[in-house]
Write an enzyme that holds these catalytic residues in place. Structure first.
Site, PDB file in Angstrom:
ATOM      1  CD  GLU A 173     -31.518  -4.526  -8.580  1.00 13.45           C
ATOM      2  OE1 GLU A 173     -30.757  -5.223  -9.286  1.00 13.45           O
ATOM      3  OE2 GLU A 173     -32.282  -5.019  -7.732  1.00 13.45           O
ATOM      4  CG  ASP A 197     -28.059  -1.109   1.288  1.00  8.29           C
ATOM      5  OD1 ASP A 197     -27.175  -1.122   2.137  1.00  8.29           O
ATOM      6  OD2 ASP A 197     -29.229  -0.741   1.532  1.00  8.29           O
ATOM      7  CG  HIS A 211     -30.659  -5.540   2.912  1.00  7.70           C
ATOM      8  ND1 HIS A 211     -29.662  -6.477   2.792  1.00  7.70           N
ATOM      9  CD2 HIS A 211     -31.571  -5.853   1.957  1.00  7.70           C
ATOM     10  CE1 HIS A 211     -29.954  -7.333   1.828  1.00  7.70           C
ATOM     11  NE2 HIS A 211     -31.110  -6.979   1.298  1.00  7.70           N
TER      12      HIS A 211
END
Ligand SMILES: Cc1ncc(C[n+]2csc(CCOP(=O)(O)OP(=O)(O)O)c2C)c(N)n1
Ligand SMILES: [Mg+2]
Lengths: 319, 320
Positions: A55, A80, A124
């Site tokens: 990410e 998240d 999540h």
């Protein structure tokens, strides 16, 4: 809603060769929620790019690509996980235009889903949009309908600055009309979903639907609540909220995110100032309690705000 | 054939960086520089050598110790000094300062206050060059301390699997702020590069000609589409981590040893040995001094940065 998002991405890719998509499993697999289905086949693996589970590098690469002539649309699978991309988003994307003296903007989009209701558990399900609204240089939108998801994503991709498009997971399956030639929706413009004269409920994302349900409950009691869908959180349509408040004189702000220090707190604070003379009751917030999102169905149901809690808040402000 | 960098041009670039940074050290001590600054004195050969291998279309992401990269990339000295002194005429209008000098039209994607953050940005620039077919490459400078940052590992992995034209340049000065970097990083960069299947070259970072040759070789491989490269330049940080750093963590011997490796003295000696006239070197030195003095005078005379200009600078102006 997923089809509306898919259409917006496909049209943007077709219209502008600078648009590329980046994310985990968005290519051949079509995206974890199917939002990018068929796009890699149509536009090729160069422009619809599967990334490894990185990410920080996805977001950082989006910044570098945006500074070098592309318009990247990155996907982060769950909101998240934005924690892992925060440096690129907050310290790089949000700062570049300002800190480089306006030389160039960072025209990137981050699409990411928030929200519960799927028993996805504490890591999540979170609604972290207030974090991003707090960062000068970022824009944040959150559509509640397929038509808005389409139009806001098109506006986000066309925008010269970084825009985070927060999509509600529970709404992905929602059906709804997107016109053949949709009107553009500028970022920062709210919409009256249901008019009413007794109280204003401001909401966004999934909470818009709870708010309209609450308005129906209240209508049966003779209370006419107006529901305003913010659509954009940063910038948000202060004029529209104030205009509604100056007709109804009561304000409730509802969202799925944790109530404390949330988007609702900002709206309440602004309206307590700009709308002070209009208020005939306390401004009330409805949001999630100050705990992580629980897993078990019963726990999550107890945790999430709903129409009943919004209706109760409206009754209280009318008391 | 690898293009040979002009050794006199390399010296000129190094002289300009040295002159500029020593002037900044004085200005800082006199209280004329707001905030804090990190100097690359002693490390000039890396910036000069690597940037000599680049063309105007290429992109560079720099670090907190980025003055040399900006100057070697050709950022105008006037705008550079005005920025570091916080003046309205700075390249970034005085909104960024030393740690954010950027000149996007020159592919200078900015110094960076976040250790390791330049690597993914350069990765994205490399991706943009590939997709847009510009023929350009991207360079990320980083320090040995940044090897402990995850973003760097993610970027090398991604560049490797996508075979992007990304050159990762480690300026290995042995220090990560106040700590020896070998106490912080378990693997060497060469082992680390090998693990990702990326060619790694080590070069004497005090030898501008050697850096230039190694960088040129790597950049040519990038332009041929051979995938990313790592270049590790061993160098020395002469001064503190930041100006004013009392360096209690460092013995005086280490600092003195560092100053024994002067890339400028080395380049000078090589030029003299090759028959370049001493007068030509004096002329280059005078040129650097004059250019820096003029830029400082310009920055001092420039108006202060204006809050009214900055206030709405976070977003593009609304279209009307
Ligand atoms: C993410 C982050 N962590 C910590 C710091 C504080 N910091 C600034 S420079 C530095 C040391 C970096 O060492 P290295 O990468 O070797 O660069 P050098 O200073 O030696 O040029 C540290 C820890 C920072 N700026 N960013
Ligand atoms: Mg170091």
């Amino acid at each position: 809603m997923v089809q509306a998002i898919n259409r917006a991405l496909a049209e943007a890719l077709a219209e502008d060769p600078a648009v590329i998509l980046l994310g985990e499993d968005i290519g051949a697999a079509g995206g974890p929620f199917g939002a990018t289905r068929g796009l890699q086949q149509r536009f090729g693996p160069d422009r619809v790019r599967d990334t490894p589970i990185s990410e920080a590098a996805i977001m950082g690469a989006a910044v570098g690509a945006a500074l070098t002539g592309l318009r990247p649309v990155a996907e982060i699978m769950f909101m998240d996980f934005v924690t892992l991309a925060m440096d690129a988003l907050v310290n790089q994307a949000a700062k570049a235009r300002f800190m480089f003296g306006g030389q160039r903007g960072v025209p990137l989009v981050l699409r990411t889903p928030h929200g519960g209701g799927l028993s996805a558990g504490p890591q999540h399900s979170q609604c972290l949009e207030a974090w991003l609204c707090h960062v000068p240089g970022l824009k944040v939108v959150c559509p509640a309908t397929p038509a808005d998801a389409y139009a806001l994503l098109r506006s986000a991709i066309a925008d010269p600055d970084p825009v985070v498009v927060v999509e509600n997971k529970a709404l992905y399956a929602m059906k709804g009309e997107v016109p053949d030639a949709p009107e553009p929706i500028p970022i920062g413009r709210a919409r009256i979903v249901r008019p009413g004269r007794d109280a204003t409920i401001v909401a966004y994302g999934a909470a818009v639907h709870w708010a309209t349900d609450a308005a129906s409950l209240l209508a049966a009691e003779g209370i006419e609540a107006e529901v305003l869908d913010l659509r954009s959180l940063q910038p948000w349509d202060e004029a529209a909220v104030l205009e509604s408040l100056s007709r109804t004189h009561r304000l409730v702000v509802a969202h799925e995110a944790v109530e404390a220090f949330g988007v609702g707190a900002e709206i309440a604070a602004r309206m307590a100032d700009a709308g002070f003379d209009e208020l005939d009751g306390p401004i009330l917030r409805v949001g999630a309690p100050f705990t992580p999102v629980p897993f078990a169905r019963e726990l999550e149901a107890a945790y999430r705000p709903d129409a009943a809690r919004i209706a109760a808040a409206v009754r209280r402000t009318l008391d | 054939m690898t293009r040979m960098a002009d050794p006199l041009a390399l010296l000129r670039t190094m002289l300009l960086i040295r002159e500029a940074e020593m002037a900044l050290a004085r200005l800082f001590a006199d209280g004329e520089v707001p905030g804090f600054i990190h100097l690359s004195v002693g490390q000039e050969a890396v910036a000069a050598g690597v940037c000599s291998a680049l063309g105007p279309q290429d992109s560079v992401a720099s670090t907190h110790r980025g003055h040399g990269h900006a100057i070697a990339r050709g950022v105008a000295l006037d705008g550079f000094f005005a920025e570091v002194l916080g003046r309205a005429s700075g390249v970034c209008g005085g909104r960024g300062g030393s740690m954010h000098v950027a000149d996007l039209n020159r592919g200078m994607l900015g110094a960076n206050g976040i250790v390791g953050a330049g690597a993914p940005i350069a990765l994205g620039a490399a991706l943009a060059h590939r997709i847009r077919g510009t023929g350009g490459v991207a360079v990320a400078f980083f320090g040995d301390g940044a090897l402990a940052e995850g973003a760097l590992h993610e970027s090398l992995n991604l560049a490797a699997i996508w075979r992007l034209p990304l050159l990762l340049v480690c300026e290995n000065n042995g220090w990560a702020e106040f700590s020896r970097s070998d106490t912080q990083v378990a693997a060497t960069l060469s082992a680390w590069s090998a693990a990702y299947g990326v060619p790694h070259a080590e070069v004497d970072g005090n030898d501008a000609a050697a850096v230039a040759a190694a960088a040129a070789e790597a950049v040519e491989a990038l332009r041929r589409g051979e995938g990313p490269r790592v270049l590790e330049a061993r160098t020395h940080r002469w001064r503190g981590h930041f100006e004013g750093d009392p360096q209690r963590y460092r013995d005086a011997e280490d600092a003195a040893r560092a100053a024994g490796h002067d890339p400028i003295a080395r380049s000078r000696a090589a030029l003299l040995a090759a028959g370049v006239a001493e007068s030509a070197l004096h002329a280059a030195e005078a040129e650097a001094r004059d250019a820096v003095a003029a830029a400082i005078a310009g920055a001092r005379a420039a108006p202060a940065a204006e809050w009214a200009d900055a206030r709405h600078g976070a977003y593009a102006p609304a279209e009307s």
